[in-house]
Design a protein around this motif. Sequence first.
Motif, mmCIF file in Angstrom:
data_model
loop_
_atom_site.group_PDB
_atom_site.id
_atom_site.type_symbol
_atom_site.label_atom_id
_atom_site.label_comp_id
_atom_site.label_asym_id
_atom_site.label_seq_id
_atom_site.Cartn_x
_atom_site.Cartn_y
_atom_site.Cartn_z
ATOM 1 N N UNK A 206 -6.488 -1.353 -2.076
ATOM 2 C CA UNK A 206 -7.559 -0.748 -1.278
ATOM 3 C C UNK A 206 -6.973 0.123 -0.175
ATOM 4 N N UNK A 207 -5.963 -0.412 0.494
ATOM 5 C CA UNK A 207 -5.339 0.316 1.595
ATOM 6 C C UNK A 207 -4.639 1.580 1.091
ATOM 7 N N UNK A 208 -4.017 1.479 -0.084
ATOM 8 C CA UNK A 208 -3.338 2.641 -0.656
ATOM 9 C C UNK A 208 -4.327 3.792 -0.846
ATOM 10 N N UNK A 209 -5.487 3.467 -1.422
ATOM 11 C CA UNK A 209 -6.497 4.505 -1.627
ATOM 12 C C UNK A 209 -6.900 5.124 -0.294
ATOM 13 N N UNK B 27 4.055 7.746 -3.880
ATOM 14 C CA UNK B 27 4.324 8.619 -5.037
ATOM 15 C C UNK B 27 3.074 9.397 -5.471
ATOM 16 N N UNK B 28 1.955 8.687 -5.537
ATOM 17 C CA UNK B 28 0.703 9.328 -5.940
ATOM 18 C C UNK B 28 0.367 10.494 -5.012
ATOM 19 N N UNK B 29 0.525 10.265 -3.707
ATOM 20 C CA UNK B 29 0.175 11.302 -2.738
ATOM 21 C C UNK B 29 1.125 12.490 -2.823
ATOM 22 N N UNK C 200 0.836 -1.201 0.000
ATOM 23 C CA UNK C 200 0.000 0.000 0.000
ATOM 24 C C UNK C 200 0.868 1.247 0.000
ATOM 25 N N UNK C 201 1.927 1.207 0.796
ATOM 26 C CA UNK C 201 2.808 2.361 0.925
ATOM 27 C C UNK C 201 3.478 2.697 -0.410
ATOM 28 N N UNK C 202 3.973 1.645 -1.094
ATOM 29 C CA UNK C 202 4.658 1.867 -2.377
ATOM 30 C C UNK C 202 3.690 2.456 -3.409
ATOM 31 N N UNK C 203 2.438 1.991 -3.360
ATOM 32 C CA UNK C 203 1.464 2.527 -4.308
ATOM 33 C C UNK C 203 1.030 3.941 -3.936
#
Lengths: 292, 294
Positions: free
Chosen positions: A151-154, A80-82, A74-77
């Motif tokens: 899901x967790x990343x979102x 960067x996006x955040x 989740x963290x890797x996804x």
Amino acid sequence: MKKGKGQELVAGLFSLFPIILAISIFLLLLVKAFPLLSLKSLSTILFSSAWQPQRGQFGLWPFILGTLWVTITAFILAAPLSILTAIYISDYASGRLKKWLVPVLDLLAGLPSVIYGMWGILLIVPLVGKYLAPLFGTYSSGYCILTAGIVLAVMIVPTIVNVSVEVLSAVPADLKEAALALGATRLEVVQFIVLKKSAPGVAAACVLGLSRAFGETLAVMMVVGNVPVIPTSLFSPAYPLPALLANNYGEMLSIPGYEAALNLVAIVLLFMVIIFSLAARLYLNKLEGRTD
Amino acid sequence: MSSHQPGTDRRLKRRHQAEAGFKSILLASVILVVVILSIILVTILWKSLPALKLSMILQTPGTGYYLGQQGGILNAIIGSLEVSLGATFIALIIALPTVIFLNTYLKRRSFLAEVIRLSLDVLWGIPSIVYGVFGFLLMLMLHLRASLLAGMITIALVELPILSRALDETIRLVPPELKEASYALGANRWQTATRVVLHQALPGLITSVLIALGRGLGDGASVLFTAGYTDRITTSLFQPVATLPLAIFFQLNSPFPEVRERAFASAAILTLLILFISLLTRYFGRKLSRHKVR
């Protein structure tokens, strides 16, 4: 008695409550986990992978690994996006666009865990099971680490973005303007000034998001498969610590040692989360104090 | 002029290309975030349509409800409101004096203030499932059963650090001149805190309470062991209580497609409630900035 002293005393007493609560959570869990710790050493419990409560074997290793796999995915996804989104909001977006984006993020942050979990079941599970897994030449039911990670990343994106935007916006405007006046492009301003000044703060924001991800329960357990095996790939199921608690706590009274083992699970989870959360928070507090 | 140095032109062009490239990456990530939110909302609302009938919000589960027959989830709607309103009330009773004490009686860097803030930060980090475990252990110690009261207390603990943090931030925004004016008029610290500071921070206070309420409404993990579940409407603090997150969770696990559809409908109801609270929060948040003293 001087006027107002009584109220001061009452308010003072109330303000001790958070201190007492924090201490008593740690103490109560420790006391309740102690029966198991007096039987076996902490390291055997933490690093053994045999989970057979009926036989008195409480190895937590698969669950710890499951938590780490899901959280790190989740963290890797999300990171960067955040970070990119936060840079856009703080340094590029017009005032009007900001007015739209901030409520969207707040809403995303406010949606309950169970809603994310349901969304995961409806969309991400089929996506991963039917399309992504065959694409990588493996089979997966869709209830796996990757799904939980997505899901967790979102879920943690809004946390990271909100805190990062605060950190990024604290970079003094005159520094940026000076660079722009020297002919720097905005990318160069971000690269050489904004990020240079606020990189540790942004990192702290990411760690804060990471700490949220560790403890997330319902959404993850709905999509991760809940199979106590040592994960081998993103497409294998896992059984993170919070899911273990949610599935078994409250119904374990008949098996000796089980209750203590689950309380120990809570403590392990608590420590994993608190270390990250507190480190990030303390750093951010320091940052905030400096800009005051 | 630039034609004398052909390299400069090329470098400038490359810098502008980098700028344009970076900007489109940024824009793409923002759009992705917005699209994901829309997909979540659209998926849930669209999936809920077949089961979203008036009976869902007006009836409690009838006999055979979990086999796909008559009924609704009024029990969980009312239960969730009971739990979260009660919890927010309890949390406010503790958080408000704490924050007042922190901001008006203690110096910013005093030892006690640092310890209180540190423990609030610790509490903020604790996952709600651990609060659920703690609540359950507390319940056993107090000889309570899974009930509205136990659920309310547990959710209150989850909300406490969130509410305190939000309140702390609002109260810190109150201009010190206002406090000084109040002291100059002879008011003591308590009068200043309650009649000047709180009055000025009222919209922010409401916003904070709404944020905490939204959190409480949506938190399922902490009530899993503490609130129990029931098909009836809870009328006493000592009865078990149904909550919306758990209603969704349980119905989703059903093998019957009709019941699963109702889980979607329940999720839509919960989402709309959260959406409504979020809009209210926005409304008061805007008010907060409108009355700013300069």
